[in-house]
Write an enzyme that holds these catalytic residues in place. Structure first.
Site, PDB file in Angstrom:
ATOM      1  N   ASP A  76       0.871  -1.158   0.000  1.00  0.00           N
ATOM      2  CA  ASP A  76       0.000   0.000   0.000  1.00  0.00           C
ATOM      3  C   ASP A  76       0.923   1.227   0.000  1.00  0.00           C
ATOM      4  O   ASP A  76       2.135   1.097   0.168  1.00  0.00           O
ATOM      5  CB  ASP A  76      -0.875  -0.039   1.255  1.00  0.00           C
TER       6      ASP A  76
ATOM      7  N   ASP B 191      -1.471  -0.740   6.145  1.00  0.00           N
ATOM      8  CA  ASP B 191      -1.542  -0.036   7.428  1.00  0.00           C
ATOM      9  C   ASP B 191      -2.964   0.218   7.893  1.00  0.00           C
ATOM     10  O   ASP B 191      -3.164   0.723   8.995  1.00  0.00           O
ATOM     11  CB  ASP B 191      -0.826   1.318   7.333  1.00  0.00           C
TER      12      ASP B 191
ATOM     13  N   ASP C  30      -0.202   5.088   1.158  1.00  0.00           N
ATOM     14  CA  ASP C  30      -0.498   5.972   2.295  1.00  0.00           C
ATOM     15  C   ASP C  30      -0.364   5.228   3.612  1.00  0.00           C
ATOM     16  O   ASP C  30      -1.018   4.198   3.823  1.00  0.00           O
ATOM     17  CB  ASP C  30      -1.926   6.512   2.183  1.00  0.00           C
TER      18      ASP C  30
END
Length: 305
Positions: free
Chosen positions: A83, A245, A85
């Protein structure tokens, strides 16, 4: 306008049509070597070796079983998916500031600024189309989407002076590059944001493929983006794991049949575990991650996989 909680369950919004997925720097030929960041892959290898004899909590069973499968003889090649961000970079504080300022300007929550807790529980990791519906259920959807576009433009204005890589990222990227492991970036961020962040991090050439959630039929938390990237890079879920996250991203990865290593960059560890994360780490220098990478050593020595 008062805030409305964003459900953590998959969105029921209408599916968007499938659009093409372009690789970064299409037609650029052989990728450049990663040059940003300090240190060397040798130093990172030494860090891995130094943790070999430490008494660490073993990786969660699902991840350990997958690593043993990856390490066994197989025609498949290891792939690692990221990922962006909150995973490659700690961008949530920038997103939070952008949301807080613009929401306050339009009188959201009666003009009371949103808190970091509200942002983490209701916004972080969400797809803009879903957030527009959830945050503004009484607003015309096109107007709500325009707000989201304005917020993303504000984020892009703020990011160049504030965006920082998660600790250990560039060492890990060199370790991956030296072994010629398959990799890709998969994000719910708009393409303009994603390409800007990769550029600021010096990783544009590192990722041959970038998949955007809104360019799939369904974004995260559905598995579509991760299933699409496996197809694009020619990887098997049996030889792939993911760094994420957010609970939304973790659910997408698990639904696609892959174990997920979750970074506790900003979101609570319990929420990440409850979403299905196989392992929690603080950053890319975490001893638990180094222990996991040591498991892969037999099949990554000298680029042999």
């Amino acid at each position: 306008m008062r805030p409305v909680s964003v459900s953590s369950s998959p969105s029921d919004a209408a599916a968007r049509p499938l659009l093409s997925h372009s690789s970064l720097n299409r037609g650029s030929g052989r990728r450049k070597r990663l040059v940003s960041g300090k240190g060397s892959s040798g130093e990172f290898n030494s860090s891995i070796a130094s943790h070999r004899m430490l008494s660490l909590r073993a990786p969660a069973p699902v991840l350990r079983r997958r690593l043993l499968s990856i390490s066994s003889p197989s025609p498949g090649r290891i792939a690692i998916l990221f990922d962006i961000d909150g995973t490659l970079c700690d961008s949530d504080p920038i997103h939070f500031c952008a949301f807080r300022e613009l929401l306050q300007q339009i009188g959201f929550n009666d003009g009371v600024p949103i808190t970091e807790e509200f942002y983490s529980a209701n916004i972080s990791g969400g797809h803009n189309d879903d957030l527009a519906r959830s945050l503004f259920p009484d607003m015309d959807h096109e107007k709500a989407l325009q707000f989201m576009d304005d917020k993303e433009a504000f984020f892009r204005k703020l990011a160049p002076g504030q965006l920082k890589a998660v600790d250990g990222l560039h060492d890990l990227c060199r370790w991956i590059e030296d072994r010629n492991l398959k990799r890709a970036a998969v994000t719910n961020a708009p393409r303009a944001n994603a390409e800007l962040m990769l550029s600021l991090l010096g990783l544009t050439d590192f990722f041959p493929v970038l998949v955007i959630g809104s360019e799939c039929e369904r974004a995260k938390p559905f598995p579509d983006p991760y299933l699409k990237v496996l197809e694009l890079i020619g990887a098997s879920p049996d030889h792939t794991f993911i760094f994420e996250d957010s609970a939304s991203g973790i659910r997408a990865g698990v639904a696609a049949g892959m174990p997920v290593v979750a970074l506790t960059t900003r979101n609570p560890g319990k929420a990440l575990s409850d979403a299905g994360a196989s392992l929690l780490i603080n950053d890319f220098q975490d001893p638990k991650l180094l222990s996991v990478l040591e498991e892969l050593k037999p099949v990554t020595e000298n680029g042999q996989v």
